[in-house]
Design a protein around this motif. Sequence first.
Motif, short mmCIF file in Angstrom:
data_model
loop_
_atom_site.label_atom_id
_atom_site.label_comp_id
_atom_site.label_asym_id
_atom_site.label_seq_id
_atom_site.Cartn_x
_atom_site.Cartn_y
_atom_site.Cartn_z
N ARG A 113 -57.76 -43.18 98.54
CA ARG A 113 -57.32 -44.54 98.24
C ARG A 113 -56.43 -45.10 99.36
O ARG A 113 -56.47 -46.29 99.65
N ARG A 120 -59.12 -51.75 104.34
CA ARG A 120 -59.26 -53.11 103.81
C ARG A 120 -58.19 -54.04 104.39
O ARG A 120 -58.46 -55.21 104.64
N ALA A 148 -65.52 -42.33 99.79
CA ALA A 148 -65.39 -43.59 99.05
C ALA A 148 -66.76 -44.27 98.92
O ALA A 148 -67.10 -44.79 97.85
N ARG A 149 -67.56 -44.25 100.00
CA ARG A 149 -68.91 -44.83 99.94
C ARG A 149 -69.78 -44.08 98.95
O ARG A 149 -70.52 -44.69 98.17
N ALA A 152 -68.78 -44.98 95.41
CA ALA A 152 -69.26 -46.32 95.06
C ALA A 152 -70.75 -46.30 94.80
O ALA A 152 -71.24 -46.95 93.86
N ALA A 153 -71.50 -45.56 95.59
CA ALA A 153 -72.95 -45.48 95.41
C ALA A 153 -73.29 -44.76 94.11
O ALA A 153 -74.22 -45.15 93.41
N GLU A 155 -71.64 -44.74 91.39
CA GLU A 155 -71.35 -45.61 90.25
C GLU A 155 -72.51 -46.54 89.95
O GLU A 155 -72.72 -46.91 88.80
N THR A 156 -73.28 -46.90 90.97
CA THR A 156 -74.40 -47.82 90.77
C THR A 156 -75.71 -47.09 90.47
O THR A 156 -76.65 -47.70 90.00
#
Length: 190
Positions: A113, A120, A148-149, A152-153, A155-156
Motif C-alpha cells: 500500500r 499514485r 498490486a496489479r 487487482a486482476a 478481483e475482476t
Amino acid sequence: MTSTSDSGVPACAVLTHVFQHPFLEEDSTPSTAEQRRLRTALTARATEACMACPYFEDCLDLAVTKHDVSGFVAATTSRQRAQMRNMLRVEVTADDMDALIGVIASGRQIATRDVVALRRAHPDESLDFIAQRLGCSLSTVKRHLRRARAAAASETETPRRRTPEEPDRGRLITAFESVTGMRRRAEAAA
C-alpha cells in the motif's frame, strides 16, 4: 549412508554438496560434456538417497501438494512436480516471500500500500525515485507493484475452482511413477 545418518537425519540434509549443487538447485543446463556427466552423477546420487529415504512419501507430498519448492526434492525436479500437480489437479500457490523481503535499514517492512500510494502521488516520477523515498531497492518497488496489479486482476477474474481434497498417497505415488518412470520399491517405502 544412503537414507539417513545415525541420528535419523535425512540423507538430503547430510549430502548438502549433492542436493545444493547448482545443477540440482536450479533447472540449469550444463554446457559441456563434463558438466552433463556431473549433473547425471549428482542426479543419480540424489535419486538413490531419496528413493531409499524413509521420509520419501512425506517429502513428495509436501513438495507436490503443499509448497512450490525449487530444486531436486523427493527424486523429482521442479518441472516433474509441476507435471504431477497437473495430473492430480492440484494447485499450489507460491509461498509469500515478500514477508521476508523489503525490510529497510530501520527495520520497518515496506508495504504494498505504501508503494502504490507513493506511485499514485508521483505518477511522473521514476520507480527509482519511489525506491529512494522509501529507502528500499528498485526490485522491491517493482515486486510490490506487480503484487498490486495481480491483486487487482484477481478481483475482476472469476475465481478458479480449487480441488476440494488433496490426493491420497496412492494417487501421488502413481503420478510420481508416471512422470519420472521410476517405481517406488515396496521395501524402500516400508
